[in-house]
Design a protein around this motif. Structure first.
Motif, mmCIF file in Angstrom:
data_model
loop_
_atom_site.group_PDB
_atom_site.id
_atom_site.type_symbol
_atom_site.label_atom_id
_atom_site.label_comp_id
_atom_site.label_asym_id
_atom_site.label_seq_id
_atom_site.Cartn_x
_atom_site.Cartn_y
_atom_site.Cartn_z
ATOM 1 N N LEU A 147 37.548 20.462 1.224
ATOM 2 C CA LEU A 147 37.084 20.975 -0.065
ATOM 3 C C LEU A 147 37.979 22.151 -0.470
ATOM 4 N N GLU B 177 30.831 23.176 -12.847
ATOM 5 C CA GLU B 177 29.979 22.103 -13.357
ATOM 6 C C GLU B 177 28.504 22.473 -13.219
ATOM 7 N N ALA C 24 32.144 19.117 2.262
ATOM 8 C CA ALA C 24 32.714 18.582 1.030
ATOM 9 C C ALA C 24 31.897 17.406 0.501
ATOM 10 N N ARG D 101 32.422 14.503 -17.214
ATOM 11 C CA ARG D 101 32.232 15.633 -16.307
ATOM 12 C C ARG D 101 32.596 16.895 -17.088
ATOM 13 N N ARG E 160 29.823 17.373 -3.092
ATOM 14 C CA ARG E 160 30.129 16.428 -4.180
ATOM 15 C C ARG E 160 28.900 15.621 -4.550
ATOM 16 N N THR F 29 26.368 17.688 -6.527
ATOM 17 C CA THR F 29 26.777 17.916 -7.915
ATOM 18 C C THR F 29 26.528 16.677 -8.761
ATOM 19 N N GLU G 277 38.801 22.565 -6.112
ATOM 20 C CA GLU G 277 37.669 21.655 -6.282
ATOM 21 C C GLU G 277 36.346 22.402 -6.136
ATOM 22 N N LYS G 278 36.295 23.362 -5.229
ATOM 23 C CA LYS G 278 35.080 24.155 -5.083
ATOM 24 C C LYS G 278 34.754 24.879 -6.384
ATOM 25 N N GLN H 255 35.677 23.979 -9.341
ATOM 26 C CA GLN H 255 35.263 22.987 -10.329
ATOM 27 C C GLN H 255 33.793 22.621 -10.162
ATOM 28 N N LEU H 256 33.366 22.376 -8.918
ATOM 29 C CA LEU H 256 31.967 22.015 -8.683
ATOM 30 C C LEU H 256 31.031 23.153 -9.076
#
Length: 451
Positions: free
Chosen positions: A131, A142, A45, A208, A49, A52, A135-136, A138-139
């Motif tokens: 993670l 991005e 995780a 973001r 982060r 990214t 959230e995964k 989302q990353l």
């Protein structure tokens, strides 16, 4: 033969000097700057982060100076007020393949691409309870968005470019990869934006990527591809969101703490991660170098209540040797050095939709969108009554609204008006040259015609 992509990522090591062909032969061995070492792999995780954020940092690098300069300096709002050849070439639309800013921008952009590729390759295989799936996703979203942004900018700057979609792990990666067409480059942008939109959250974060940022960039992409109904549809989604509105006064878009409701996506800086763009605009009496100076015509437009309205706040003046000097004031935080880089604003979405509607002969709706932007600036409504008059009014509005952003040159190129407005009639000059160093590193890489 060394690969193009190898050179793309180690080119940053070359610095600001132009190397001879002989020197290049000795410098083609270093490890690419963006090679991901095994002991620094994205495995959990925390590293996901950090990686990214690293992609944002690389996008930030080319948006701080080089990309805005390539967007406004070849246009008709700003002149270079100095003697450095790399800026003069851009100002005079006489670029050469060894231009330092061109080389830096290209290198920074491919560094960002490789950072995104590293995230996209590693994230799906990470199983870390810290993670969660949301959230995964989302990353991943991005990374797709940022890669789309970079390839879109590469496409509108250079035309079709090499599409690198996997990480650069060694010097051999990317061998034999040639330039794609512009259509293929934009197809990849669309594919990445489609993925990004499906993965990103529906929130109002402005520094973001979120779903609205993907939709806004997609509206811009469709505008450039002259896909009018799609441009209208995606701009409408952003405009219709309660998370965004045109702010008043105009200066509120660039007033700390930033992240105004008009901002769809911007890149943020801080005193420790400084944006020094103000230094290029401020006169020496205010601690700057005054490299970029608004031309008299732009000053007149911005100061005229009938065209500039509250956008006159983009200008400021000071007295030097008894004379008043006007300078650009979009980047103004000389002490804090935290001016953002503006990437996507709601005003652009209104003007994208206005143009797309005018192209579809939806003149009443197009005029309403144009006047929404003018009204926010305190300017009287346009009365343009024909499609031709509306399109010219929109072009002129964009000139004023985004006077010192990375906009004017690309607008005039995409509409085919750079010859008429700027006198750049050699259309080969509407694209930037592929950097000389990359041509030396890979003889199969084709230069844009005219260079």
């Amino acid at each position: 033969m060394k690969s193009t992509i190898h050179h793309l990522f180690f080119a940053a090591l070359l610095g600001a000097t132009t190397l001879s062909i002989t020197a290049c032969d000795d410098l083609l061995e270093p490890t690419p700057v963006q090679q991901l070492a095994d002991d620094k792999a994205i495995t959990d995780a925390g590293s996901a982060r950090s990686a990214t954020i690293g992609v944002y940092d690389r996008v930030q690098a080319y948006y701080q100076l080089n990309w805005p300069v390539l967007g406004f300096l070849p246009g008709d709002n700003v002149r270079f007020n100095g003697t450095l050849n790399q800026f003069l070439q851009i100002d005079q639309n006489q670029l050469s393949a060894d231009n330092v800013l061109i080389t830096e921008a290209w290198t920074q952009m491919y560094q960002a691409v490789n950072g995104a590729n590293n995230v996209l390759a590693a994230l799906p295989g990470i199983n870390d309870p810290l993670l969660p799936a949301a959230e995964k996703n989302q990353l991943l979203g991005e990374a797709y968005f940022l890669r789309a942004l970079v390839y879109f900018d590469l496409g509108r700057g250079w035309g079709g470019v090499p599409l690198v979609l996997t990480p650069t792990r060694s010097k051999e990666n990317g061998a034999g990869l040639r330039r794609s067409t512009l259509a293929q480059t934009y197809d990849q942008v669309l594919a990445d934006l489609t993925q990004a939109e499906s993965l990103l959250p529906e929130t109002a974060t402005r520094n973001r990527a979120v779903k609205a940022a993907a939709r806004a960039l997609r509206a811009r992409l469709h505008l450039y591809r002259q896909q009018w109904s799609e441009a209208e549809a995606y701009a409408t989604q952003v405009i219709g969101s309660s998370n965004y509105r045109l702010v008043t006064p105009y200066r509120a878009i660039s007033t700390a703490p930033f992240l105004s409701q008009e901002s769809v996506f911007e890149l943020t800086f801080s005193n420790s991660d400084a944006n020094s763009m103000w230094n290029n605009w401020f006169p020496s009496a205010l601690g700057g170098q005054f490299n970029f100076q608004p031309v008299p015509a732009a000053i007149t437009l911005l100061n005229d209540p009938a065209t500039g309205g509250s956008r006159s706040a983009l200008l400021a003046s000071t007295t030097i040797n008894g004379s008043s000097v006007t300078y650009g004031n979009l980047y103004s935080r000389s002490a804090q050095r935290d001016d953002p880089s503006y990437v996507l604003r709601l005003a652009e979405q209104y003007l994208i939709r206005a143009e797309a509607r005018a192209k579809q002969n939806k003149l009443t709706d197009a005029l309403a969108d144009l006047n929404a932007v003018r009204n926010r600036a305190g300017v009287e409504p346009s009365k343009a009554a024909t499609a031709e008059a509306l399109l010219l009014a929109i072009e002129n509005e964009r000139r004023v609204e985004f006077a010192f952003e990375a906009d004017r040159w690309f607008d005039l190129v995409r509409t085919g008006r750079a010859g008429t407005v700027l006198g750049v009639t050699d259309q080969r000059r509407w694209l930037f040259p592929i950097p000389f160093n990359d041509l030396v590193a890979d003889r199969s890489l084709e230069q844009n015609p005219g260079y």
